[in-house]
Design a protein around this motif. Structure first.
Motif, PDB file in Angstrom:
ATOM      1  N   ASN A  32      74.485  19.427 -21.103  1.00  0.00           N
ATOM      2  CA  ASN A  32      73.073  19.765 -20.978  1.00  0.00           C
ATOM      3  C   ASN A  32      72.869  20.628 -19.735  1.00  0.00           C
ATOM      4  O   ASN A  32      73.730  20.693 -18.857  1.00  0.00           O
ATOM      5  CB  ASN A  32      72.182  18.513 -20.926  1.00  0.00           C
ATOM      6  CG  ASN A  32      72.530  17.614 -19.760  1.00  0.00           C
ATOM      7  OD1 ASN A  32      72.215  17.908 -18.610  1.00  0.00           O
ATOM      8  ND2 ASN A  32      73.212  16.501 -20.057  1.00  0.00           N
ATOM      9  N   PHE A  33      71.699  21.254 -19.658  1.00  0.00           N
ATOM     10  CA  PHE A  33      71.445  22.222 -18.596  1.00  0.00           C
ATOM     11  C   PHE A  33      71.331  21.565 -17.231  1.00  0.00           C
ATOM     12  O   PHE A  33      71.824  22.097 -16.227  1.00  0.00           O
ATOM     13  CB  PHE A  33      70.164  23.001 -18.911  1.00  0.00           C
ATOM     14  CG  PHE A  33      69.952  24.204 -18.033  1.00  0.00           C
ATOM     15  CD1 PHE A  33      70.600  25.395 -18.302  1.00  0.00           C
ATOM     16  CD2 PHE A  33      69.110  24.140 -16.937  1.00  0.00           C
ATOM     17  CE1 PHE A  33      70.411  26.507 -17.503  1.00  0.00           C
ATOM     18  CE2 PHE A  33      68.916  25.250 -16.130  1.00  0.00           C
ATOM     19  CZ  PHE A  33      69.570  26.436 -16.408  1.00  0.00           C
ATOM     20  N   ALA A  34      70.685  20.408 -17.171  1.00  0.00           N
ATOM     21  CA  ALA A  34      70.485  19.740 -15.879  1.00  0.00           C
ATOM     22  C   ALA A  34      71.814  19.361 -15.240  1.00  0.00           C
ATOM     23  O   ALA A  34      72.022  19.556 -14.035  1.00  0.00           O
ATOM     24  CB  ALA A  34      69.604  18.509 -16.052  1.00  0.00           C
ATOM     25  N   THR A  35      72.737  18.827 -16.053  1.00  0.00           N
ATOM     26  CA  THR A  35      74.051  18.476 -15.522  1.00  0.00           C
ATOM     27  C   THR A  35      74.794  19.729 -15.078  1.00  0.00           C
ATOM     28  O   THR A  35      75.437  19.745 -14.021  1.00  0.00           O
ATOM     29  CB  THR A  35      74.874  17.722 -16.578  1.00  0.00           C
ATOM     30  OG1 THR A  35      74.174  16.533 -16.969  1.00  0.00           O
ATOM     31  CG2 THR A  35      76.235  17.343 -16.041  1.00  0.00           C
ATOM     32  N   GLY A  36      74.687  20.775 -15.869  1.00  0.00           N
ATOM     33  CA  GLY A  36      75.328  22.016 -15.494  1.00  0.00           C
ATOM     34  C   GLY A  36      74.807  22.562 -14.179  1.00  0.00           C
ATOM     35  O   GLY A  36      75.575  23.043 -13.334  1.00  0.00           O
ATOM     36  N   LEU A  37      73.508  22.458 -13.973  1.00  0.00           N
ATOM     37  CA  LEU A  37      72.914  22.950 -12.734  1.00  0.00           C
ATOM     38  C   LEU A  37      73.401  22.144 -11.532  1.00  0.00           C
ATOM     39  O   LEU A  37      73.679  22.707 -10.465  1.00  0.00           O
ATOM     40  CB  LEU A  37      71.391  22.892 -12.823  1.00  0.00           C
ATOM     41  CG  LEU A  37      70.596  23.558 -11.704  1.00  0.00           C
ATOM     42  CD1 LEU A  37      70.977  25.027 -11.582  1.00  0.00           C
ATOM     43  CD2 LEU A  37      69.103  23.401 -11.946  1.00  0.00           C
ATOM     44  N   SER A  38      73.533  20.827 -11.702  1.00  0.00           N
ATOM     45  CA  SER A  38      74.027  20.004 -10.598  1.00  0.00           C
ATOM     46  C   SER A  38      75.487  20.325 -10.284  1.00  0.00           C
ATOM     47  O   SER A  38      75.896  20.327  -9.112  1.00  0.00           O
ATOM     48  CB  SER A  38      73.866  18.513 -10.935  1.00  0.00           C
ATOM     49  OG  SER A  38      74.721  18.108 -11.991  1.00  0.00           O
ATOM     50  N   VAL A  39      76.285  20.609 -11.316  1.00  0.00           N
ATOM     51  CA  VAL A  39      77.681  20.993 -11.102  1.00  0.00           C
ATOM     52  C   VAL A  39      77.740  22.327 -10.360  1.00  0.00           C
ATOM     53  O   VAL A  39      78.530  22.493  -9.412  1.00  0.00           O
ATOM     54  CB  VAL A  39      78.430  21.076 -12.448  1.00  0.00           C
ATOM     55  CG1 VAL A  39      79.793  21.758 -12.271  1.00  0.00           C
ATOM     56  CG2 VAL A  39      78.619  19.687 -13.041  1.00  0.00           C
ATOM     57  N   VAL A  40      76.914  23.285 -10.764  1.00  0.00           N
ATOM     58  CA  VAL A  40      76.878  24.581 -10.087  1.00  0.00           C
ATOM     59  C   VAL A  40      76.480  24.415  -8.621  1.00  0.00           C
ATOM     60  O   VAL A  40      77.063  25.049  -7.731  1.00  0.00           O
ATOM     61  CB  VAL A  40      75.924  25.539 -10.821  1.00  0.00           C
ATOM     62  CG1 VAL A  40      75.617  26.771  -9.966  1.00  0.00           C
ATOM     63  CG2 VAL A  40      76.510  25.966 -12.155  1.00  0.00           C
ATOM     64  N   ASP A  41      75.500  23.566  -8.359  1.00  0.00           N
ATOM     65  CA  ASP A  41      75.080  23.324  -6.973  1.00  0.00           C
ATOM     66  C   ASP A  41      76.232  22.765  -6.144  1.00  0.00           C
ATOM     67  O   ASP A  41      76.453  23.184  -4.994  1.00  0.00           O
ATOM     68  CB  ASP A  41      73.897  22.354  -6.931  1.00  0.00           C
ATOM     69  CG  ASP A  41      72.593  23.005  -7.352  1.00  0.00           C
ATOM     70  OD1 ASP A  41      72.520  24.246  -7.338  1.00  0.00           O
ATOM     71  OD2 ASP A  41      71.642  22.268  -7.697  1.00  0.00           O
ATOM     72  N   ALA A  42      76.966  21.823  -6.710  1.00  0.00           N
ATOM     73  CA  ALA A  42      78.087  21.204  -5.984  1.00  0.00           C
ATOM     74  C   ALA A  42      79.203  22.222  -5.754  1.00  0.00           C
ATOM     75  O   ALA A  42      79.804  22.264  -4.669  1.00  0.00           O
ATOM     76  CB  ALA A  42      78.610  19.996  -6.766  1.00  0.00           C
TER      77      ALA A  42
END
Length: 217
Positions: A32-42
Motif C-alpha cells: 500500500n502507499f502509506a507503507t511505501g511512503l514510510s519505507v521511502v522516508d526511512a
C-alpha cells in the motif's frame, strides 16, 4: 572507491537485489502507499546519514530502488553497504524485497554509420550523447526516464535488422522468460553469446536480446 565486477557483487549474496546496467536494483513489495511512503522516508534518512543517495520510484504497491556510484559509473562498496541497510529497513517494516520481476530496457539501433544518425536521435529524444564519459555510440536521457539508446554496427545490405530491444534481467529469470517466449510462438535465434545475452525473435522476426551481467568485463 573502486567499481566492483559483476562476480564481486554476486559474491556479496544480497538477497532480493540484482545487477542491471551498472546499478543494483530491487523491488520492495509494500502492499500500500502509506507503507511505501514510510519505507521511502526511512531510506531517505539512511541515505542522508551515509551521504550516498539512491534512485527511488514510489508506486501504490511497491518501491523500486536503484543504487550506483555515479563517479565510478557502476557499483561500489558504498552501494553494497546501502543495499544492506535498505534490506534491514524492509525487514524491520515487515515487507519483502525481490528482483525476479525487475528488469531494465535499452533500445538498440543497427546502423553502418552511427556518427551520421546519432545527432538526430539525440535531438528528437532530447537525450545527451555520452562522449564526456568516453562513449561515442550512445545517447541517454539526463533524467533517466527513457531507455538509453545505443547504436550497433551493422552492414549496409538490405534487408537488415534495424531496431531491437535489450532487456536486462536477473540471470535466474533468463530460462523462464525464454520458455515463456517460445511458448508464445517465438524462436531462439542465437545463444552463442550466453550467458551474457540470448537473441530471440517474435513470430514476425522482430528481435530482442535478453541480457545479464554475466561474462562481461
Amino acid at each position: 572507491m573502486t567499481k566492483l565486477t559483476g562476480q564481486q557483487i554476486a559474491d556479496e549474496a544480497l538477497d532480493g537485489w540484482v545487477l542491471l546496467l551498472g546499478g543494483l536494483h530491487t523491488r520492495i513489495r509494500t502492499g500500500n502507499f502509506a507503507t511505501g511512503l514510510s519505507v521511502v522516508d526511512a531510506i531517505g534518512a539512511a541515505a542522508e546519514e551515509m551521504d550516498h543517495h539512491p534512485d527511488l520510484d514510489l508506486r501504490y504497491t511497491h518501491v523500486d530502488v536503484r543504487l550506483s556510484s555515479h563517479d565510478e559509473r557502476g557499483v561500489t562498496d558504498r552501494d553494497i553497504r546501502l543495499a544492506r541497510t535498505i534490506s534491514r529497513i524492509a525487514a524491520d517494516t515487515g515487507v519483502e524485497l525481490e528482483s525476479a520481476s525487475v528488469s531494465r530496457m535499452e533500445l538498440a539501433l543497427d546502423t553502418p554509420s552511427h556518427e551520421r544518425i546519432l545527432p538526430f536521435w539525440g535531438a528528437v529524444l532530447a537525450m545527451k550523447d555520452q562522449s564526456e564519459a568516453g562513449v561515442d555510440d550512445e545517447v541517454r536521457d539526463p533524467y533517466d526516464a527513457l531507455p538509453a539508446l545505443w547504436f550497433q554496427k551493422s552492414g549496409s545490405e538490405e534487408p537488415r535488422q534495424h531496431w531491437h530491444l535489450d532487456v536486462w534481467v536477473d540471470p535466474e529469470q533468463v530460462r523462464p522468460r525464454i520458455d515463456a517466449a517460445l511458448a508464445a510462438g517465438g524462436t531462439l535465434v542465437d545463444d552463442e553469446g550466453a550467458p551474457s545475452f540470448w537473441v530471440l525473435a517474435d513470430p514476425e522476426g522482430n528481435r530482442v536480446c535478453l541480457c545479464t551481467w554475466q561474462d562481461r568485463g
